[in-house]
Design a protein around this motif. Structure first.
Motif, PDB file in Angstrom:
ATOM      1  N   THR A  41     -55.572  71.457  35.094  1.00  0.00           N
ATOM      2  CA  THR A  41     -55.825  70.445  34.083  1.00  0.00           C
ATOM      3  C   THR A  41     -54.846  69.301  34.275  1.00  0.00           C
ATOM      4  N   GLY A  42     -55.234  68.123  33.837  1.00  0.00           N
ATOM      5  CA  GLY A  42     -54.380  66.951  33.962  1.00  0.00           C
ATOM      6  C   GLY A  42     -55.036  65.730  33.358  1.00  0.00           C
ATOM      7  N   ILE A  43     -54.293  64.649  33.308  1.00  0.00           N
ATOM      8  CA  ILE A  43     -54.810  63.411  32.717  1.00  0.00           C
ATOM      9  C   ILE A  43     -55.364  62.472  33.782  1.00  0.00           C
ATOM     10  N   ASP A  44     -55.090  62.775  35.054  1.00  0.00           N
ATOM     11  CA  ASP A  44     -55.561  61.939  36.160  1.00  0.00           C
ATOM     12  C   ASP A  44     -56.681  62.678  36.889  1.00  0.00           C
ATOM     13  N   HIS A  45     -57.873  62.115  36.819  1.00  0.00           N
ATOM     14  CA  HIS A  45     -59.028  62.768  37.433  1.00  0.00           C
ATOM     15  C   HIS A  45     -58.872  62.901  38.935  1.00  0.00           C
ATOM     16  N   GLN A  46     -58.349  61.875  39.572  1.00  0.00           N
ATOM     17  CA  GLN A  46     -58.228  61.881  41.014  1.00  0.00           C
ATOM     18  C   GLN A  46     -57.251  62.957  41.493  1.00  0.00           C
ATOM     19  N   LYS A  47     -56.110  63.083  40.834  1.00  0.00           N
ATOM     20  CA  LYS A  47     -55.103  64.035  41.270  1.00  0.00           C
ATOM     21  C   LYS A  47     -55.558  65.478  41.036  1.00  0.00           C
ATOM     22  N   VAL A  48     -56.275  65.685  39.935  1.00  0.00           N
ATOM     23  CA  VAL A  48     -56.763  67.043  39.654  1.00  0.00           C
ATOM     24  C   VAL A  48     -57.773  67.472  40.712  1.00  0.00           C
ATOM     25  N   THR A  49     -58.732  66.604  41.002  1.00  0.00           N
ATOM     26  CA  THR A  49     -59.751  66.951  41.994  1.00  0.00           C
ATOM     27  C   THR A  49     -59.164  67.022  43.406  1.00  0.00           C
ATOM     28  N   GLN A  50     -58.175  66.168  43.687  1.00  0.00           N
ATOM     29  CA  GLN A  50     -57.547  66.199  45.002  1.00  0.00           C
ATOM     30  C   GLN A  50     -56.771  67.495  45.210  1.00  0.00           C
ATOM     31  N   PHE A  51     -56.085  67.940  44.165  1.00  0.00           N
ATOM     32  CA  PHE A  51     -55.347  69.197  44.273  1.00  0.00           C
ATOM     33  C   PHE A  51     -56.313  70.381  44.380  1.00  0.00           C
ATOM     34  N   ALA A  52     -57.450  70.293  43.669  1.00  0.00           N
ATOM     35  CA  ALA A  52     -58.466  71.348  43.776  1.00  0.00           C
ATOM     36  C   ALA A  52     -59.030  71.414  45.192  1.00  0.00           C
ATOM     37  N   ALA A  53     -59.238  70.263  45.811  1.00  0.00           N
ATOM     38  CA  ALA A  53     -59.753  70.235  47.180  1.00  0.00           C
ATOM     39  C   ALA A  53     -58.743  70.814  48.167  1.00  0.00           C
ATOM     40  N   SER A  54     -57.448  70.570  47.932  1.00  0.00           N
ATOM     41  CA  SER A  54     -56.426  71.126  48.819  1.00  0.00           C
ATOM     42  C   SER A  54     -56.358  72.644  48.700  1.00  0.00           C
ATOM     43  N   ILE A  55     -56.582  73.167  47.481  1.00  0.00           N
ATOM     44  CA  ILE A  55     -56.612  74.628  47.307  1.00  0.00           C
ATOM     45  C   ILE A  55     -57.826  75.212  48.010  1.00  0.00           C
ATOM     46  N   LYS A  56     -58.968  74.580  47.838  1.00  0.00           N
ATOM     47  CA  LYS A  56     -60.194  75.078  48.470  1.00  0.00           C
ATOM     48  C   LYS A  56     -60.099  75.020  49.986  1.00  0.00           C
ATOM     49  N   GLY A  57     -59.380  74.015  50.517  1.00  0.00           N
ATOM     50  CA  GLY A  57     -59.242  73.885  51.961  1.00  0.00           C
ATOM     51  C   GLY A  57     -58.427  74.997  52.595  1.00  0.00           C
ATOM     52  N   CYS A  58     -57.649  75.737  51.795  1.00  0.00           N
ATOM     53  CA  CYS A  58     -56.882  76.851  52.354  1.00  0.00           C
ATOM     54  C   CYS A  58     -57.787  77.976  52.838  1.00  0.00           C
ATOM     55  N   LYS A  59     -58.923  78.161  52.164  1.00  0.00           N
ATOM     56  CA  LYS A  59     -59.865  79.213  52.556  1.00  0.00           C
ATOM     57  C   LYS A  59     -61.261  78.801  52.098  1.00  0.00           C
ATOM     58  N   PRO A  60     -61.958  77.936  52.842  1.00  0.00           N
ATOM     59  CA  PRO A  60     -63.315  77.527  52.435  1.00  0.00           C
ATOM     60  C   PRO A  60     -64.255  78.725  52.417  1.00  0.00           C
ATOM     61  N   PRO A  61     -65.291  78.682  51.587  1.00  0.00           N
ATOM     62  CA  PRO A  61     -66.217  79.822  51.514  1.00  0.00           C
ATOM     63  C   PRO A  61     -66.964  80.029  52.825  1.00  0.00           C
ATOM     64  N   GLU A  62     -67.133  81.294  53.184  1.00  0.00           N
ATOM     65  CA  GLU A  62     -67.846  81.655  54.408  1.00  0.00           C
ATOM     66  C   GLU A  62     -69.339  81.421  54.223  1.00  0.00           C
ATOM     67  N   VAL A  63     -70.016  81.030  55.298  1.00  0.00           N
ATOM     68  CA  VAL A  63     -71.432  80.661  55.189  1.00  0.00           C
ATOM     69  C   VAL A  63     -72.348  81.872  55.152  1.00  0.00           C
ATOM     70  N   TYR A  64     -71.831  83.065  55.509  1.00  0.00           N
ATOM     71  CA  TYR A  64     -72.689  84.251  55.540  1.00  0.00           C
ATOM     72  C   TYR A  64     -72.522  85.126  54.303  1.00  0.00           C
ATOM     73  N   LYS A  65     -71.292  85.411  53.907  1.00  0.00           N
ATOM     74  CA  LYS A  65     -71.048  86.283  52.751  1.00  0.00           C
ATOM     75  C   LYS A  65     -70.464  85.548  51.545  1.00  0.00           C
ATOM     76  N   GLY A  66     -70.015  84.312  51.737  1.00  0.00           N
ATOM     77  CA  GLY A  66     -69.476  83.546  50.621  1.00  0.00           C
ATOM     78  C   GLY A  66     -68.036  83.853  50.284  1.00  0.00           C
ATOM     79  N   LYS A  67     -67.309  84.565  51.154  1.00  0.00           N
ATOM     80  CA  LYS A  67     -65.917  84.894  50.873  1.00  0.00           C
ATOM     81  C   LYS A  67     -65.049  83.653  51.025  1.00  0.00           C
ATOM     82  N   GLY A  68     -64.121  83.476  50.102  1.00  0.00           N
ATOM     83  CA  GLY A  68     -63.232  82.327  50.143  1.00  0.00           C
ATOM     84  C   GLY A  68     -63.031  81.745  48.763  1.00  0.00           C
ATOM     85  N   ILE A  69     -62.603  80.501  48.729  1.00  0.00           N
ATOM     86  CA  ILE A  69     -62.350  79.797  47.466  1.00  0.00           C
ATOM     87  C   ILE A  69     -63.462  78.786  47.254  1.00  0.00           C
TER      88      ILE A  69
END
Length: 241
Positions: free
Chosen positions: A74-102
């Motif tokens: 959560t945060g007051i800046d939309h850009q920073k919240v979504t940017q930080f969420a994207a950096s977390i997701k980039g650590c382990k993107p979901p797999e295309v076959y079983k969907g494992k990941g973030i």
């Protein structure tokens, strides 16, 4: 364009001061966990790697881990919240076959279809190749040559182009019954061959002597050749015993 984007960020930042922006991520996988330090400044991720991933949380974003598999930001800046969420997701993107990941919570993933396992037809101790014609596939059975395989298919009224993976259980049972009645194949044929060889060796004939020595017995010249037979001579004798 850059000025327009800056104004858009500034406008949204003021908007999210009044109503905070929330974004949730979900981890799918065995052993995937997330936690934060008591100050909430560092996010620890366990994503199946040999090491633990540490992410520094920006000052405009707050991170909570209500459950081991859910990360809420959560945060007051939309850009920073979504940017930080994207950096977390980039650590382990979901797999295309079983969907494992973030992945984002309630995110729709289009999974790919994996390879299908071919169901093998098992007849008389032999696995038949699924994508081959029945006449050709039956020749893999020990003691069943092309001529006998064609005769079996003709007697059962099978089409010449029918393949093994198109056979029904009833048709496979008919093939098994027909071969068992009219032919000596697989383990039964092997037992008969071994019994005959032992008989030749016991009566002391020339063929039995050659079998015992592990050499060819069809009239081949083996005074200076037959290296392969001599190499595997001990193996063949032990198998006969």
């Amino acid at each position: 364009m850059a000025r327009f984007y800056a104004k858009f960020i500034e406008k949204n930042s003021v908007k999210f001061m009044e109503a905070k922006f929330f974004c949730s991520l979900e981890r799918i996988g065995v052993g995937y966990k997330a936690s934060t330090n008591p100050q909430g400044s560092i996010l620890y991720l366990k994503l199946g790697f040999s090491h633990e991933i540490r992410l520094q949380v920006t000052s405009a974003v707050r991170v909570f881990c209500f459950k081991p598999n859910i990360i809420c930001r959560t945060g007051i800046d939309h850009q920073k919240v979504t940017q930080f969420a994207a950096s977390i997701k980039g650590c382990k993107p979901p797999e295309v076959y079983k969907g494992k990941g973030i992945q984002y919570r309630n995110e729709i993933l289009h999974k790919k279809q994996g390879k299908k396992k071919e169901i093998m037809s098992y007849i008389l101790g032999t696995n038949l190749v699924p994508n081959k014609q029945v006449e050709i596939a039956l020749t893999r059975i020990f003691g069943l040559g092309p001529r006998k395989a064609i005769q079996v298919c003709a007697q059962l009224g099978f089409n010449d182009n029918i393949k093994v993976n198109k056979l029904t259980k009833y048709q496979i049972d008919r093939i098994l019954k027909r071969i068992s009645q009219n032919s000596l194949v697989d383990s039964e044929l092997t037992r008969v061959i071994q019994r005959d060889i032992k008989q030749l060796m016991s009566i002391g004939c020339y063929r039995g002597f050659r079998h015992n020595a592990g050499l060819p017995l069809r009239g081949q010249r083996t005074h200076t050749n037959a290296k392969t037979c001599r190499k595997f001579r001990n193996v063949s004798i032990n198998q006969l015993r």
